[in-house]
Write an enzyme that holds these catalytic residues in place. Structure first.
Site, short mmCIF file in Angstrom:
data_model
loop_
_atom_site.label_atom_id
_atom_site.label_comp_id
_atom_site.label_asym_id
_atom_site.label_seq_id
_atom_site.Cartn_x
_atom_site.Cartn_y
_atom_site.Cartn_z
CG LEU A 155 -1.96 -1.16 1.27
CD1 LEU A 155 -2.78 -0.48 2.75
CD2 LEU A 155 -3.31 -0.33 0.03
N GLY A 156 2.20 1.27 0.67
CA GLY A 156 2.41 2.48 0.69
C GLY A 156 4.60 2.36 1.48
CD1 TRP A 157 7.24 2.96 -0.79
CD2 TRP A 157 8.90 4.07 0.55
NE1 TRP A 157 7.28 3.59 -1.32
CE2 TRP A 157 8.79 4.34 -0.56
CE3 TRP A 157 9.53 4.49 1.48
CZ2 TRP A 157 9.33 5.13 -1.17
CZ3 TRP A 157 10.62 5.33 0.90
CH2 TRP A 157 10.64 6.06 0.00
N GLY A 158 6.97 3.98 4.00
CA GLY A 158 7.77 5.51 5.02
C GLY A 158 10.01 4.91 5.24
CG PHE B 152 10.50 5.18 10.93
CD1 PHE B 152 10.33 4.27 12.89
CD2 PHE B 152 10.07 5.98 11.02
CE1 PHE B 152 11.00 5.73 13.29
CE2 PHE B 152 10.10 7.71 11.12
CZ PHE B 152 11.06 6.85 12.58
CB SER B 153 6.93 0.77 8.73
OG SER B 153 5.74 2.07 7.80
CB VAL C 224 2.38 0.48 4.83
CG1 VAL C 224 0.94 0.33 5.37
CG2 VAL C 224 2.06 1.43 5.94
CE LYS D 275 4.78 2.96 10.92
NZ LYS D 275 4.16 4.28 10.98
CG ASP E 227 6.14 14.30 10.47
OD1 ASP E 227 6.43 15.57 10.11
OD2 ASP E 227 6.83 12.81 10.17
P1 ATP Z 1 7.27 8.56 8.06
O1 ATP Z 1 8.63 8.14 6.81
O2 ATP Z 1 6.56 8.89 7.11
O3 ATP Z 1 7.88 8.07 8.69
P2 ATP Z 1 6.38 5.19 8.16
O4 ATP Z 1 7.47 4.51 8.45
O5 ATP Z 1 6.12 5.81 9.78
O6 ATP Z 1 6.64 6.58 7.41
P3 ATP Z 1 3.44 5.50 7.92
O7 ATP Z 1 4.24 6.89 7.42
O8 ATP Z 1 2.70 5.29 8.76
O9 ATP Z 1 5.27 5.01 7.72
O10 ATP Z 1 2.92 4.86 6.12
C1 ATP Z 1 3.67 5.36 4.75
C2 ATP Z 1 2.73 4.89 4.18
O11 ATP Z 1 1.69 3.92 4.12
C3 ATP Z 1 1.37 6.02 3.77
O12 ATP Z 1 2.31 7.20 3.41
C4 ATP Z 1 0.48 5.67 3.31
O13 ATP Z 1 0.63 5.91 1.31
C5 ATP Z 1 0.55 4.01 3.63
N1 ATP Z 1 -0.47 3.40 4.73
C6 ATP Z 1 -0.36 3.80 5.98
N2 ATP Z 1 -1.39 2.97 6.59
C7 ATP Z 1 -2.48 2.89 6.03
C8 ATP Z 1 -3.57 2.71 6.08
N3 ATP Z 1 -3.73 2.55 6.91
N4 ATP Z 1 -4.21 2.20 4.20
C9 ATP Z 1 -3.75 2.43 3.60
N5 ATP Z 1 -2.27 3.83 3.16
C10 ATP Z 1 -1.78 3.21 4.56
MG MG Z 2 6.14 7.63 10.78
#
Ligand code: ATP
Ligand code: MG
Ligand code: MG
Length: 508
Positions: free
Chosen positions: A27-30, A32-33, A35, A50, A158
């Site tokens: 679904l996505g990524w950031g 930290f993780s 998803v 996640k 954030d």
């Molecule tokens: P960051 O680098 O911003 O800290 P992170 O690794 O903490 O990122 P998130 O921001 O929680 O990760 O999620 C990354 C992406 O995954 C989001 O921008 C979104 O596109 C997708 N995502 C996260 N949670 C969901 C969800 N519940 N349903 C659908 N997509 C999601």
């Molecule tokens: Mg984050």
């Protein structure tokens, strides 16, 4: 990043938590993780998983994130308001550990949401989202923040478009359709491969629409903001196209990382060309979404009514902290960073309000409110502070005297050390001159945003009070929603931890 300590290499069909969840797609990524969309076999519904990088620092941060998520997910009994603002924060359904080749990963399970707001900004080609939608997003964002700050004692730290996600409504219907489209794609690839007789495999990492915060400024315009802020775009800007049912539909589907056929492809005309097997299923899932006709084929008001309400939720509590326990002073993504944080002053819940105002401006215009850059003789921070002064006026003396970094930027006479020529350009004028808002609209919007951009965090208006602003009164779907317990324009100074960390409490 897919190495020991890094991301977990999830794959379609992989199971988690003793077989309960099965991975469907990314679904996505950031930072930290990653998803993933997964099927919860216990409930037969889809969830978002996640999977956090396995390194110790990420694991520890994830455990804090879970604590904070539990706090905002816990029902708070309230006699104050009938409106349940907690629904504007992504809720945690489950969490567990998962062992993989790259180590032990913390996994958090959430409800499935759609694309983040950056995708919506891009959909409107950085020209601004229609005001009707901005109001819906703004009101829900403020309701969510009010709940977080006042009821939970949690600071997000954030707030930015990537961390606000859109709700997609009938997830199961969309998943059905996307699965069919996915299968079609896979079949197509397979037959192509067979045809060319090459056995080269495609990279394992699935496609993803979202991106990490590390690359935040790379993907967006990198032009010099100091120049751009003072450049009025001449000529008429093309008007953003309204969200028709079909591109809203695309939006919904793209959240699952799939690009859908262009509007006409889901019209009844093209459905007539589909026959049997997968195609029939595609047609079925399309019709289950009641989107088998294009916007221009049905009455205006009908297509309009159906998708009038954008629902949003605040996500990613990965950098959040408590009103009485801050984890770091390095908070907020650059463009949304508040003056008190830049200057090294005390900060609190009010830092989120600053970011929220920056975000709302960005939704309206498609541009960052502040987009600092470094030059030969000044740093990004210098430029950032200069831009803030140009828009909002001189930094209050209290911030200059208490800011740990104030001396880096200002000399003893309170003048910026590295930037001398400032060009003042108040928000209302920016909205009129650069973004062509009508005087009356610019006035109202500026009246709405300015209290949230108060330079002194003690004086900054709180989220709950701003929910009551006249600009949000006619927000579609939320017309009657107001918070009688909070006063419009009033600062949140009475909220614990509003402008500084509350000390002396045991650690969480
Ligand atoms: P960051 O680098 O911003 O800290 P992170 O690794 O903490 O990122 P998130 O921001 O929680 O990760 O999620 C990354 C992406 O995954 C989001 O921008 C979104 O596109 C997708 N995502 C996260 N949670 C969901 C969800 N519940 N349903 C659908 N997509 C999601
Ligand atoms: Mg984050
Ligand atoms: Mg994020």
């Amino acid at each position: 990043d897919y190495k020991p300590g890094g991301y977990h290499p999830a794959f379609r069909g992989e199971t988690y938590n003793e077989g309960r969840y099965m991975v469907v797609r990314k679904l996505g990524w950031g930072h930290f993780s990653t998803v993933w969309l997964a099927k919860d076999t216990a409930t037969n519904a889809h969830v978002a998983m996640k999977i956090v990088r396995s390194d110790k620092v990420y694991t520890e941060a994830a455990l804090d994130e879970i604590k904070l998520l539990r706090q905002v997910s816990a029902p708070v009994s309230s006699t104050e308001s009938l409106y349940d603002s907690s629904k504007h924060i992504l809720s945690l359904l489950d969490s567990f550990n998962h062992n993989g080749p790259n180590g032990k990963h913390v996994v958090m399970v959430f409800e499935v949401l759609g694309e983040n707001l950056l995708a919506l900004i891009k959909k409107y080609e950085h020209r601004g989202i229609p005001v009707m939608y901005v109001k819906q997003i703004a009101k829900q964002l403020l309701l969510g923040l009010d709940y977080m700050h006042r009821k939970c004692g949690v600071i997000h730290t954030d707030i930015k478009p990537e961390n606000v996600l859109m709700d997609v409504g009938d997830v199961e219907a969309i998943v059905r359709m996307v699965e069919v489209l996915d299968k079609k794609k896979r079949d197509q690839k397979r037959s192509q491969r067979r045809a060319t007789k090459t056995s080269m495999d495609l990279p394992a990492a699935p496609n993803s629409l979202s991106r990490g915060s590390a690359s935040a400024s790379l993907e967006r315009s990198s032009s010099d903001r100091r120049m751009r802020r003072h450049t009025i775009i001449t000529g008429s800007q093309p008007l953003p196209s309204p969200i028709s049912s079909t591109n809203f539909f695309e939006m919904k589907a793209q959240m699952i990382g799939n690009s859908l056929p262009r509007p006409t492809a889901c019209s009844s005309r093209s459905n007539a060309n589909l026959s049997g097997g997968d195609d029939e299923q595609v047609a079925n899932s399309l019709s289950s979404l009641e989107l088998t006709t294009t916007a221009d084929e049905r009455p205006e008001d009908e297509s309009q009514r159906e998708h009038d309400i954008i629902q949003i939720k605040i996500a990613d509590l990965g950098n959040a902290c408590w009103y009485d326990e801050h984890y770091t002073n390095s908070i907020q993504t650059r463009e949304y960073r508040s003056p008190e944080v830049l200057l090294g002053c005390q900060w609190g819940c009010s830092a989120d309000i600053w970011s929220a105002a920056c975000l709302i401006f960005e939704l309206l215009t498609g541009d960052f409110l502040f987009e600092p850059d470094e030059g030969h003789s000044y740093s990004k921070d210098d430029d950032h502070i200069a831009q803030i002064i140009e828009l909002l006026g001189e930094i209050p003396a209290r911030l200059l005297s208490t800011g740990r970094h104030a001396r880096t930027f200002f000399n003893s006479r309170g003048q910026l050390r590295n930037i001398s020529k400032l060009k003042f350009w108040p928000l209302k004028d920016v909205l009129m001159e650069k973004y062509r808002f009508a005087a009356e609209d610019a006035e109202t919007i500026s009246d709405f945003l300015m209290p949230m951009l108060r330079l002194d965090p003690q004086e900054r208006a709180d989220a709950g009070g701003m929910v009551n602003h006249p600009w949000l009164r006619d927000t579609v779907g939320l017309e009657g929603v107001a918070l009688s317990e909070r006063k419009l324009y009033q600062s949140g100074a009475d909220i614990p931890g509003w402008s500084q960390e509350v000390t002396g409490h045991p650690r969480h």
